[in-house]
Write a protein that holds these residues in place. Structure first.
Motif, PDB file in Angstrom:
ATOM      1  N   LEU A  95       5.507   6.304 -11.681  1.00 27.44           N
ATOM      2  CA  LEU A  95       5.706   4.936 -11.224  1.00 27.44           C
ATOM      3  C   LEU A  95       7.053   4.466 -11.745  1.00 27.44           C
ATOM      4  CD1 LEU A  95       2.174   3.378 -11.904  1.00 27.44           C
ATOM      5  CD2 LEU A  95       3.166   3.923  -9.669  1.00 27.44           C
ATOM      6  N   SER A  96       7.750   3.699 -10.950  1.00 24.60           N
ATOM      7  CA  SER A  96       9.020   3.133 -11.388  1.00 24.60           C
ATOM      8  C   SER A  96       9.067   1.673 -10.973  1.00 24.60           C
ATOM      9  CB  SER A  96      10.197   3.914 -10.782  1.00 24.60           C
ATOM     10  OG  SER A  96      10.173   3.825  -9.368  1.00 24.60           O
ATOM     11  N   GLY A  97      10.052   0.961 -11.473  1.00 30.28           N
ATOM     12  CA  GLY A  97      10.175  -0.454 -11.142  1.00 30.28           C
ATOM     13  C   GLY A  97      10.955  -1.200 -12.194  1.00 30.28           C
ATOM     14  N   ARG A  98      10.594  -2.465 -12.397  1.00 28.73           N
ATOM     15  CA  ARG A  98      11.258  -3.310 -13.401  1.00 28.73           C
ATOM     16  C   ARG A  98      10.239  -4.203 -14.085  1.00 28.73           C
ATOM     17  NH1 ARG A  98      16.937  -3.832 -13.303  1.00 28.73           N
ATOM     18  NH2 ARG A  98      17.881  -2.525 -11.693  1.00 28.73           N
ATOM     19  N   PHE A  99      10.574  -4.622 -15.302  1.00 26.98           N
ATOM     20  CA  PHE A  99       9.719  -5.535 -16.055  1.00 26.98           C
ATOM     21  C   PHE A  99      10.576  -6.455 -16.902  1.00 26.98           C
ATOM     22  CE2 PHE A  99      10.339  -1.908 -18.852  1.00 26.98           C
ATOM     23  CZ  PHE A  99      10.543  -2.465 -20.106  1.00 26.98           C
ATOM     24  N   ASN A 100       9.993  -7.592 -17.288  1.00 26.92           N
ATOM     25  CA  ASN A 100      10.652  -8.475 -18.255  1.00 26.92           C
ATOM     26  C   ASN A 100       9.718  -8.660 -19.447  1.00 26.92           C
ATOM     27  OD1 ASN A 100       8.735 -10.408 -17.485  1.00 26.92           O
ATOM     28  ND2 ASN A 100      10.159 -11.478 -16.114  1.00 26.92           N
ATOM     29  N   GLY A 101       9.963  -9.667 -20.265  1.00 26.71           N
ATOM     30  CA  GLY A 101       9.159  -9.841 -21.463  1.00 26.71           C
ATOM     31  C   GLY A 101       7.711 -10.204 -21.214  1.00 26.71           C
ATOM     32  N   ALA A 102       7.404 -10.668 -19.999  1.00 25.39           N
ATOM     33  CA  ALA A 102       6.037 -11.101 -19.702  1.00 25.39           C
ATOM     34  C   ALA A 102       5.253 -10.120 -18.845  1.00 25.39           C
ATOM     35  CB  ALA A 102       6.069 -12.458 -19.005  1.00 25.39           C
ATOM     36  N   GLY A 103       5.931  -9.426 -17.906  1.00 26.65           N
ATOM     37  CA  GLY A 103       5.170  -8.563 -17.019  1.00 26.65           C
ATOM     38  C   GLY A 103       6.013  -7.705 -16.106  1.00 26.65           C
ATOM     39  N   ILE A 104       5.319  -7.024 -15.175  1.00 25.44           N
ATOM     40  CA  ILE A 104       5.950  -6.117 -14.226  1.00 25.44           C
ATOM     41  C   ILE A 104       6.447  -6.932 -13.030  1.00 25.44           C
ATOM     42  CG2 ILE A 104       5.611  -4.079 -12.760  1.00 25.44           C
ATOM     43  CD1 ILE A 104       5.299  -3.472 -15.748  1.00 25.44           C
ATOM     44  N   THR A 105       7.754  -6.866 -12.764  1.00 26.79           N
ATOM     45  CA  THR A 105       8.337  -7.651 -11.674  1.00 26.79           C
ATOM     46  C   THR A 105       8.496  -6.851 -10.381  1.00 26.79           C
ATOM     47  OG1 THR A 105      10.595  -7.133 -12.364  1.00 26.79           O
ATOM     48  CG2 THR A 105       9.584  -9.130 -13.294  1.00 26.79           C
ATOM     49  N   SER A 106       8.498  -5.522 -10.473  1.00 29.83           N
ATOM     50  CA  SER A 106       8.525  -4.699  -9.267  1.00 29.83           C
ATOM     51  C   SER A 106       7.930  -3.337  -9.581  1.00 29.83           C
ATOM     52  CB  SER A 106       9.949  -4.542  -8.710  1.00 29.83           C
ATOM     53  OG  SER A 106      10.722  -3.713  -9.546  1.00 29.83           O
ATOM     54  N   ILE A 107       7.443  -2.651  -8.521  1.00 28.74           N
ATOM     55  CA  ILE A 107       6.826  -1.340  -8.712  1.00 28.74           C
ATOM     56  C   ILE A 107       7.026  -0.485  -7.459  1.00 28.74           C
ATOM     57  CG2 ILE A 107       4.533  -2.001  -7.853  1.00 28.74           C
ATOM     58  CD1 ILE A 107       3.392  -0.302 -10.199  1.00 28.74           C
ATOM     59  N   GLY A 108       7.287   0.797  -7.681  1.00 29.39           N
ATOM     60  CA  GLY A 108       7.392   1.790  -6.616  1.00 29.39           C
ATOM     61  C   GLY A 108       6.668   3.050  -7.065  1.00 29.39           C
ATOM     62  N   ALA A 109       6.384   3.957  -6.132  1.00 24.56           N
ATOM     63  CA  ALA A 109       5.610   5.162  -6.446  1.00 24.56           C
ATOM     64  C   ALA A 109       6.336   6.407  -5.946  1.00 24.56           C
ATOM     65  CB  ALA A 109       4.221   5.074  -5.825  1.00 24.56           C
ATOM     66  N   HIS A 110       6.331   7.455  -6.765  1.00 22.62           N
ATOM     67  CA  HIS A 110       6.941   8.742  -6.432  1.00 22.62           C
ATOM     68  C   HIS A 110       5.827   9.778  -6.319  1.00 22.62           C
ATOM     69  CE1 HIS A 110      11.054   7.326  -7.817  1.00 22.62           C
ATOM     70  NE2 HIS A 110      10.240   6.408  -8.320  1.00 22.62           N
ATOM     71  N   TRP A 111       5.855  10.555  -5.232  1.00 26.08           N
ATOM     72  CA  TRP A 111       4.786  11.501  -4.935  1.00 26.08           C
ATOM     73  C   TRP A 111       5.337  12.919  -4.886  1.00 26.08           C
ATOM     74  CZ3 TRP A 111       0.371   8.721  -4.746  1.00 26.08           C
ATOM     75  CH2 TRP A 111       0.479   7.354  -4.417  1.00 26.08           C
ATOM     76  N   GLY A 112       4.511  13.886  -5.274  1.00 29.76           N
ATOM     77  CA  GLY A 112       4.932  15.281  -5.209  1.00 29.76           C
ATOM     78  C   GLY A 112       3.805  16.215  -5.586  1.00 29.76           C
ATOM     79  N   LEU A 113       4.152  17.500  -5.717  1.00 31.21           N
ATOM     80  CA  LEU A 113       3.204  18.526  -6.124  1.00 31.21           C
ATOM     81  C   LEU A 113       3.305  18.746  -7.622  1.00 31.21           C
ATOM     82  CD1 LEU A 113       3.825  21.109  -3.268  1.00 31.21           C
ATOM     83  CD2 LEU A 113       2.004  19.407  -3.416  1.00 31.21           C
ATOM     84  N   ASN A 136       0.847  -1.183   0.000  1.00 27.23           N
ATOM     85  CA  ASN A 136       0.000   0.000   0.000  1.00 27.23           C
ATOM     86  C   ASN A 136       0.888   1.241   0.000  1.00 27.23           C
ATOM     87  OD1 ASN A 136      -2.210   1.642   0.098  1.00 27.23           O
ATOM     88  ND2 ASN A 136      -2.575   1.399   2.276  1.00 27.23           N
ATOM     89  N   PHE A 137       0.838   2.007  -1.089  1.00 25.99           N
ATOM     90  CA  PHE A 137       1.646   3.214  -1.229  1.00 25.99           C
ATOM     91  C   PHE A 137       0.746   4.443  -1.150  1.00 25.99           C
ATOM     92  CE2 PHE A 137       4.365   0.684  -4.485  1.00 25.99           C
ATOM     93  CZ  PHE A 137       5.008   0.006  -3.472  1.00 25.99           C
ATOM     94  N   TYR A 138       1.214   5.471  -0.461  1.00 22.44           N
ATOM     95  CA  TYR A 138       0.509   6.752  -0.417  1.00 22.44           C
ATOM     96  C   TYR A 138       1.535   7.842  -0.108  1.00 22.44           C
ATOM     97  CZ  TYR A 138       0.610   5.216   4.433  1.00 22.44           C
ATOM     98  OH  TYR A 138       1.019   4.730   5.641  1.00 22.44           O
ATOM     99  N   PRO A 139       1.232   9.103  -0.427  1.00 22.14           N
ATOM    100  CA  PRO A 139       2.216  10.173  -0.211  1.00 22.14           C
ATOM    101  C   PRO A 139       2.458  10.439   1.264  1.00 22.14           C
ATOM    102  CG  PRO A 139       0.142  11.081  -0.987  1.00 22.14           C
ATOM    103  CD  PRO A 139       0.016   9.598  -1.089  1.00 22.14           C
ATOM    104  N   ALA A 140       3.691  10.821   1.583  1.00 15.37           N
ATOM    105  CA  ALA A 140       4.035  11.151   2.960  1.00 15.37           C
ATOM    106  C   ALA A 140       3.604  12.563   3.326  1.00 15.37           C
ATOM    107  CB  ALA A 140       5.543  10.997   3.170  1.00 15.37           C
ATOM    108  N   ASN A 141       3.339  13.405   2.326  1.00 15.75           N
ATOM    109  CA  ASN A 141       3.019  14.809   2.570  1.00 15.75           C
ATOM    110  C   ASN A 141       1.615  15.159   2.090  1.00 15.75           C
ATOM    111  OD1 ASN A 141       5.811  15.558   3.450  1.00 15.75           O
ATOM    112  ND2 ASN A 141       6.261  14.900   1.363  1.00 15.75           N
ATOM    113  N   MET A 142       0.913  15.933   2.879  1.00 15.69           N
ATOM    114  CA  MET A 142      -0.439  16.359   2.564  1.00 15.69           C
ATOM    115  C   MET A 142      -0.475  17.119   1.237  1.00 15.69           C
ATOM    116  SD  MET A 142      -3.572  16.456   3.935  1.00 15.69           S
ATOM    117  CE  MET A 142      -3.461  16.507   5.701  1.00 15.69           C
ATOM    118  N   GLY A 143      -1.460  16.808   0.406  1.00 13.19           N
ATOM    119  CA  GLY A 143      -1.639  17.527  -0.847  1.00 13.19           C
ATOM    120  C   GLY A 143      -0.828  16.987  -2.008  1.00 13.19           C
ATOM    121  N   ASN A 144       0.035  15.994  -1.763  1.00 14.16           N
ATOM    122  CA  ASN A 144       0.821  15.423  -2.852  1.00 14.16           C
ATOM    123  C   ASN A 144       0.014  14.390  -3.622  1.00 14.16           C
ATOM    124  OD1 ASN A 144       2.870  17.003  -1.887  1.00 14.16           O
ATOM    125  ND2 ASN A 144       4.350  15.352  -1.690  1.00 14.16           N
TER     126      ASN A 144
END
Length: 200
Positions: free
Chosen positions: A160-178, A147-155
């Motif tokens: 999205l960032s992460g990694r993938f191979n020929g079949a699918g998404i192997t990892s995912i992370g989220a970047h938050w901001g204004l 479960n990802f959500y922003p650390a700062n109010m209003g963001n």
């Protein structure tokens, strides 16, 4: 208090306030660390302005039984794509399987990214939730939760960032901001640099 001390105190307070007004205020950014196996090609979405749309592809290789659900099902997120303004990012992963798509309204933003992942292979389930309470979900809720959500109010979600191979998404992370809708500072590349480089 002698007049000299009073004048000195006023001068110190005035200089302090002037320096506070002159200092640029950095926008607060935060990063939700990636989950998943993390093998394959790295990716980070990018674009100018606010995220206005999202597409997610899911591969469904389930074996169903009439009486119960097979917990060893092989549903996973095969690809994803974000739209910034009117421009779609590249597809990260593949476009194989069923496509889910959501267009965001004006002033609508993604404020939560959640789902499930299999530590041995792929992101199994992905849910994107907006500040208006709408969601896009793909895959099946199986395996380990995140479960990802922003650390700062209003963001809001900036990329999205992460990694993938020929079949699918192997990892995912989220970047938050204004998001600033006018002038400079709209690029998600700047946000990515802010989230990986500590600012003191």
């Amino acid at each position: 208090m002698p007049p000299f001390c009073r004048m000195f105190l006023i001068l110190v307070v005035t200089v302090f306030l002037a320096s506070c007004w002159a200092m640029p205020i950095k926008d607060p950014y935060s990063y939700s660390s990636a989950v998943g196996q993390g093998l394959g090609t790295p990716f980070a979405s990018y674009g100018e302005g606010r995220i206005t749309g999202v597409r997610v592809w899911e591969t469904n290789n389930n074996n169903y039984n009439y009486y119960y659900y097979n917990s060893n099902s092989n549903n996973y997120i095969s690809g994803l794509q974000l739209r910034y303004g009117n421009t779609w990012s590249p597809v990260f992963g593949s476009e194989g399987g069923l496509k889910q798509e959501m267009e965001l309204f004006n002033d609508e933003a993604i404020v939560e990214v959640s789902g499930k992942y299999n530590p041995a292979d792929y992101i199994c389930y992905l849910v994107l939730t907006t500040n208006m309470g709408r969601t896009l979900s793909a895959g099946l809720p199986n395996q380990v939760s995140f479960n990802f959500y922003p650390a700062n109010m209003g963001n809001e979600l900036r990329l999205l960032s992460g990694r993938f191979n020929g079949a699918g998404i192997t990892s995912i992370g989220a970047h938050w901001g204004l998001v600033y809708m006018e002038g400079a500072g709209n690029s998600t590349m700047e946000t990515a640099l802010e989230t990986v480089t500590p600012i003191f």
